[in-house]
Motif scaffolding. Structure first.
Motif, PDB file in Angstrom:
ATOM      1  N   LYS A  98       0.860  -1.196   0.000  1.00 42.14           N
ATOM      2  CA  LYS A  98       0.000   0.000   0.000  1.00 42.14           C
ATOM      3  C   LYS A  98       0.889   1.236   0.000  1.00 42.14           C
ATOM      4  O   LYS A  98       1.982   1.235   0.554  1.00 42.14           O
ATOM      5  CB  LYS A  98      -0.896   0.032   1.244  1.00 42.14           C
ATOM      6  N   THR A  99       0.392   2.304  -0.627  1.00 40.66           N
ATOM      7  CA  THR A  99       1.193   3.522  -0.690  1.00 40.66           C
ATOM      8  C   THR A  99       0.350   4.755  -0.409  1.00 40.66           C
ATOM      9  O   THR A  99      -0.833   4.803  -0.761  1.00 40.66           O
ATOM     10  CB  THR A  99       1.868   3.664  -2.072  1.00 40.66           C
ATOM     11  N   GLY A 100       0.971   5.734   0.217  1.00 46.08           N
ATOM     12  CA  GLY A 100       0.344   7.023   0.426  1.00 46.08           C
ATOM     13  C   GLY A 100      -0.753   7.024   1.472  1.00 46.08           C
ATOM     14  O   GLY A 100      -1.177   5.979   1.977  1.00 46.08           O
ATOM     15  N   THR A 101      -1.230   8.215   1.757  1.00 43.47           N
ATOM     16  CA  THR A 101      -2.322   8.339   2.733  1.00 43.47           C
ATOM     17  C   THR A 101      -3.608   7.720   2.211  1.00 43.47           C
ATOM     18  O   THR A 101      -4.489   7.340   2.978  1.00 43.47           O
ATOM     19  CB  THR A 101      -2.569   9.816   3.064  1.00 43.47           C
ATOM     20  N   GLY A 102      -3.703   7.595   0.871  1.00 45.83           N
ATOM     21  CA  GLY A 102      -4.887   6.976   0.276  1.00 45.83           C
ATOM     22  C   GLY A 102      -4.850   5.467   0.256  1.00 45.83           C
ATOM     23  O   GLY A 102      -5.800   4.822  -0.182  1.00 45.83           O
ATOM     24  N   LYS A 103      -3.727   4.881   0.744  1.00 41.04           N
ATOM     25  CA  LYS A 103      -3.565   3.424   0.816  1.00 41.04           C
ATOM     26  C   LYS A 103      -3.845   2.752  -0.534  1.00 41.04           C
ATOM     27  O   LYS A 103      -4.604   1.787  -0.638  1.00 41.04           O
ATOM     28  CB  LYS A 103      -4.471   2.818   1.899  1.00 41.04           C
ATOM     29  N   HIS A 104      -3.222   3.280  -1.567  1.00 43.06           N
ATOM     30  CA  HIS A 104      -3.381   2.726  -2.913  1.00 43.06           C
ATOM     31  C   HIS A 104      -2.534   1.455  -3.061  1.00 43.06           C
ATOM     32  O   HIS A 104      -1.514   1.307  -2.399  1.00 43.06           O
ATOM     33  CB  HIS A 104      -2.955   3.762  -3.947  1.00 43.06           C
ATOM     34  N   PRO A 105      -2.944   0.537  -3.949  1.00 39.01           N
ATOM     35  CA  PRO A 105      -2.168  -0.683  -4.167  1.00 39.01           C
ATOM     36  C   PRO A 105      -0.733  -0.350  -4.596  1.00 39.01           C
ATOM     37  O   PRO A 105      -0.511   0.561  -5.392  1.00 39.01           O
ATOM     38  CB  PRO A 105      -2.918  -1.399  -5.296  1.00 39.01           C
ATOM     39  N   ALA A 106       0.206  -1.083  -4.038  1.00 36.69           N
ATOM     40  CA  ALA A 106       1.618  -0.860  -4.358  1.00 36.69           C
ATOM     41  C   ALA A 106       2.317  -2.211  -4.439  1.00 36.69           C
ATOM     42  O   ALA A 106       1.715  -3.270  -4.287  1.00 36.69           O
ATOM     43  CB  ALA A 106       2.274   0.041  -3.314  1.00 36.69           C
ATOM     44  N   GLY A 107       3.614  -2.159  -4.655  1.00 33.41           N
ATOM     45  CA  GLY A 107       4.424  -3.361  -4.818  1.00 33.41           C
ATOM     46  C   GLY A 107       5.465  -3.072  -5.874  1.00 33.41           C
ATOM     47  O   GLY A 107       5.734  -1.920  -6.202  1.00 33.41           O
ATOM     48  N   TYR A 108       6.060  -4.111  -6.450  1.00 34.22           N
ATOM     49  CA  TYR A 108       6.981  -3.899  -7.555  1.00 34.22           C
ATOM     50  C   TYR A 108       6.196  -3.758  -8.848  1.00 34.22           C
ATOM     51  O   TYR A 108       5.085  -4.291  -8.981  1.00 34.22           O
ATOM     52  CB  TYR A 108       8.021  -5.019  -7.647  1.00 34.22           C
ATOM     53  N   GLU A 109       6.759  -3.022  -9.787  1.00 38.18           N
ATOM     54  CA  GLU A 109       6.151  -2.867 -11.115  1.00 38.18           C
ATOM     55  C   GLU A 109       6.533  -4.098 -11.939  1.00 38.18           C
ATOM     56  O   GLU A 109       7.715  -4.379 -12.137  1.00 38.18           O
ATOM     57  CB  GLU A 109       6.649  -1.586 -11.783  1.00 38.18           C
ATOM     58  N   PHE A 110       5.533  -4.837 -12.405  1.00 37.79           N
ATOM     59  CA  PHE A 110       5.768  -6.179 -12.944  1.00 37.79           C
ATOM     60  C   PHE A 110       6.808  -6.198 -14.072  1.00 37.79           C
ATOM     61  O   PHE A 110       7.747  -7.006 -14.047  1.00 37.79           O
ATOM     62  CB  PHE A 110       4.449  -6.792 -13.439  1.00 37.79           C
ATOM     63  N   SER A 111       6.661  -5.314 -15.053  1.00 41.15           N
ATOM     64  CA  SER A 111       7.570  -5.352 -16.204  1.00 41.15           C
ATOM     65  C   SER A 111       8.997  -4.988 -15.826  1.00 41.15           C
ATOM     66  O   SER A 111       9.948  -5.356 -16.529  1.00 41.15           O
ATOM     67  CB  SER A 111       7.074  -4.411 -17.307  1.00 41.15           C
TER      68      SER A 111
ATOM     69  N   LYS B 162       1.470  12.808 -14.855  1.00 43.50           N
ATOM     70  CA  LYS B 162       0.722  12.137 -15.921  1.00 43.50           C
ATOM     71  C   LYS B 162       0.038  10.867 -15.407  1.00 43.50           C
ATOM     72  O   LYS B 162      -1.022  10.465 -15.891  1.00 43.50           O
ATOM     73  CB  LYS B 162       1.638  11.809 -17.104  1.00 43.50           C
ATOM     74  N   ASP B 163       0.645  10.208 -14.406  1.00 45.86           N
ATOM     75  CA  ASP B 163       0.054   9.013 -13.802  1.00 45.86           C
ATOM     76  C   ASP B 163      -0.911   9.354 -12.661  1.00 45.86           C
ATOM     77  O   ASP B 163      -1.434   8.457 -11.998  1.00 45.86           O
ATOM     78  CB  ASP B 163       1.166   8.093 -13.253  1.00 45.86           C
ATOM     79  N   ASN B 164      -1.114  10.668 -12.440  1.00 45.60           N
ATOM     80  CA  ASN B 164      -2.009  11.128 -11.368  1.00 45.60           C
ATOM     81  C   ASN B 164      -1.559  10.642  -9.991  1.00 45.60           C
ATOM     82  O   ASN B 164      -2.378  10.302  -9.135  1.00 45.60           O
ATOM     83  CB  ASN B 164      -3.464  10.701 -11.645  1.00 45.60           C
ATOM     84  N   HIS B 165      -0.256  10.604  -9.809  1.00 45.63           N
ATOM     85  CA  HIS B 165       0.317  10.236  -8.512  1.00 45.63           C
ATOM     86  C   HIS B 165       0.406  11.485  -7.639  1.00 45.63           C
ATOM     87  O   HIS B 165       1.408  12.197  -7.646  1.00 45.63           O
ATOM     88  CB  HIS B 165       1.714   9.621  -8.692  1.00 45.63           C
ATOM     89  N   LEU B 166      -0.642  11.747  -6.906  1.00 40.20           N
ATOM     90  CA  LEU B 166      -0.705  12.957  -6.100  1.00 40.20           C
ATOM     91  C   LEU B 166       0.210  12.839  -4.890  1.00 40.20           C
ATOM     92  O   LEU B 166       0.261  11.792  -4.232  1.00 40.20           O
ATOM     93  CB  LEU B 166      -2.143  13.215  -5.651  1.00 40.20           C
ATOM     94  N   LEU B 167       0.918  13.922  -4.612  1.00 43.00           N
ATOM     95  CA  LEU B 167       1.825  13.957  -3.470  1.00 43.00           C
ATOM     96  C   LEU B 167       1.021  13.788  -2.184  1.00 43.00           C
ATOM     97  O   LEU B 167       0.016  14.459  -1.966  1.00 43.00           O
ATOM     98  CB  LEU B 167       2.580  15.281  -3.468  1.00 43.00           C
ATOM     99  N   GLY B 168       1.464  12.870  -1.363  1.00 48.46           N
ATOM    100  CA  GLY B 168       0.751  12.569  -0.118  1.00 48.46           C
ATOM    101  C   GLY B 168      -0.254  11.456  -0.309  1.00 48.46           C
ATOM    102  O   GLY B 168      -0.137  10.393   0.302  1.00 48.46           O
ATOM    103  N   ASP B 169      -1.212  11.656  -1.178  1.00 50.10           N
ATOM    104  CA  ASP B 169      -2.261  10.652  -1.394  1.00 50.10           C
ATOM    105  C   ASP B 169      -1.685   9.366  -1.980  1.00 50.10           C
ATOM    106  O   ASP B 169      -2.093   8.261  -1.597  1.00 50.10           O
ATOM    107  CB  ASP B 169      -3.336  11.220  -2.319  1.00 50.10           C
ATOM    108  N   VAL B 170      -0.744   9.484  -2.912  1.00 48.73           N
ATOM    109  CA  VAL B 170      -0.172   8.311  -3.580  1.00 48.73           C
ATOM    110  C   VAL B 170       1.322   8.165  -3.287  1.00 48.73           C
ATOM    111  O   VAL B 170       1.776   7.089  -2.915  1.00 48.73           O
ATOM    112  CB  VAL B 170      -0.394   8.371  -5.110  1.00 48.73           C
ATOM    113  N   ILE B 171       2.079   9.237  -3.458  1.00 51.20           N
ATOM    114  CA  ILE B 171       3.529   9.142  -3.247  1.00 51.20           C
ATOM    115  C   ILE B 171       3.936   9.982  -2.038  1.00 51.20           C
ATOM    116  O   ILE B 171       3.406  11.070  -1.833  1.00 51.20           O
ATOM    117  CB  ILE B 171       4.330   9.568  -4.496  1.00 51.20           C
ATOM    118  N   PRO B 172       4.874   9.480  -1.240  1.00 44.91           N
ATOM    119  CA  PRO B 172       5.274  10.209  -0.029  1.00 44.91           C
ATOM    120  C   PRO B 172       6.163  11.421  -0.307  1.00 44.91           C
ATOM    121  O   PRO B 172       6.272  12.306   0.533  1.00 44.91           O
ATOM    122  CB  PRO B 172       6.018   9.153   0.790  1.00 44.91           C
TER     123      PRO B 172
END
Length: 228
Positions: A13-26, A162-172
């Protein structure tokens, strides 16, 4: 025979929004096959061991599909716990990206110690996309930051937006800015285009499209070592 250790996030999980995370498969699948095709052995370690979480699997991507159906993925899902690894067995380490890594590797003392020792002994370190986050806060034996004065790249602010990775919500934090703050000489190309930078025994790539190129540059450096 060369031995490469992939060091993989265990955070799902990532960010305050607890979005799915992990390694990027490719970013595991593509470099894995570059190393395997060269006859190298790839092992997998993760922060907690066992089955690391992943995101971004695309079954229409032939390389990713081949990896998921092969023995490499099976071995990855029985990854070694990082603290149990004997680093002297490996010629290089590689950090695939994925947002999970921005949580569990940025300040982890074991990761910092491994990177310091691998770098100081002249072995190759590769990282792609968010993988260079692992290089943050690494202090060398002389007391300087590893990143100080090094040519580096990683996922950029433009790509995060572009990936809509909002600071805080998605990325720390913004990775490119954090790298520069510790003294890195940061360069990049257009969003999502392949781009690889090499500075001595460090190889970094900007985004998922750069993952094969990071592996190929690491192979080039390892082969030159063998010839010298």
């Amino acid at each position: 025979m060369k031995y490469i250790l992939f060091i993989v996030t265990s955070t799902d999980k990532t960010g305050t929004g607890k979005h799915p995370a992990g390694y990027e498969f490719s970013e595991i699948a593509d470099p894995y096959f570059e190393f395997i095709h060269k006859g190298y052995t790839v092992d997998f370690a993760s922060m907690l061991g066992g089955k690391p979480p992943y995101v971004g699997y695309n079954p229409s991507n032939e390389t990713s599909k081949k990896f998921k159906e092969g023995r490499g993925f099976k071995r990855l899902n029985f990854s070694h716990k990082l603290e149990h690894i004997n680093m002297s067995a490996y010629d290089a380490i590689f950090f695939p990206g994925g947002l999970g890594l921005m949580t569990d590797m940025v300040d982890n003392p074991l990761v910092k110690e491994i990177i310091k020792n691998v770098y100081e002994t002249g072995k190759i370190i590769g990282a792609v996309c968010h993988g260079p986050a692992a290089l943050l806060n690494v202090m060398l034996f002389d007391g300087s930051y590893l990143l100080e004065g090094k040519k580096i790249n990683a996922f950029t602010r433009q790509e995060e937006e572009k990936d809509n990775h909002l600071l805080g919500d998605v990325i720390p934090f913004m990775l490119d800015e954090a790298l520069v703050k510790q003294g890195a000489i940061f360069s990049h190309t257009e969003p999502f285009k392949p781009f690889v930078v090499n500075d001595k025994n460090l190889v970094t790539g900007q985004n998922p499209a750069s993952a094969p190129g990071v592996a190929l540059k690491m192979i080039d450096l390892l082969e030159k070592e063998e010839d010298s």
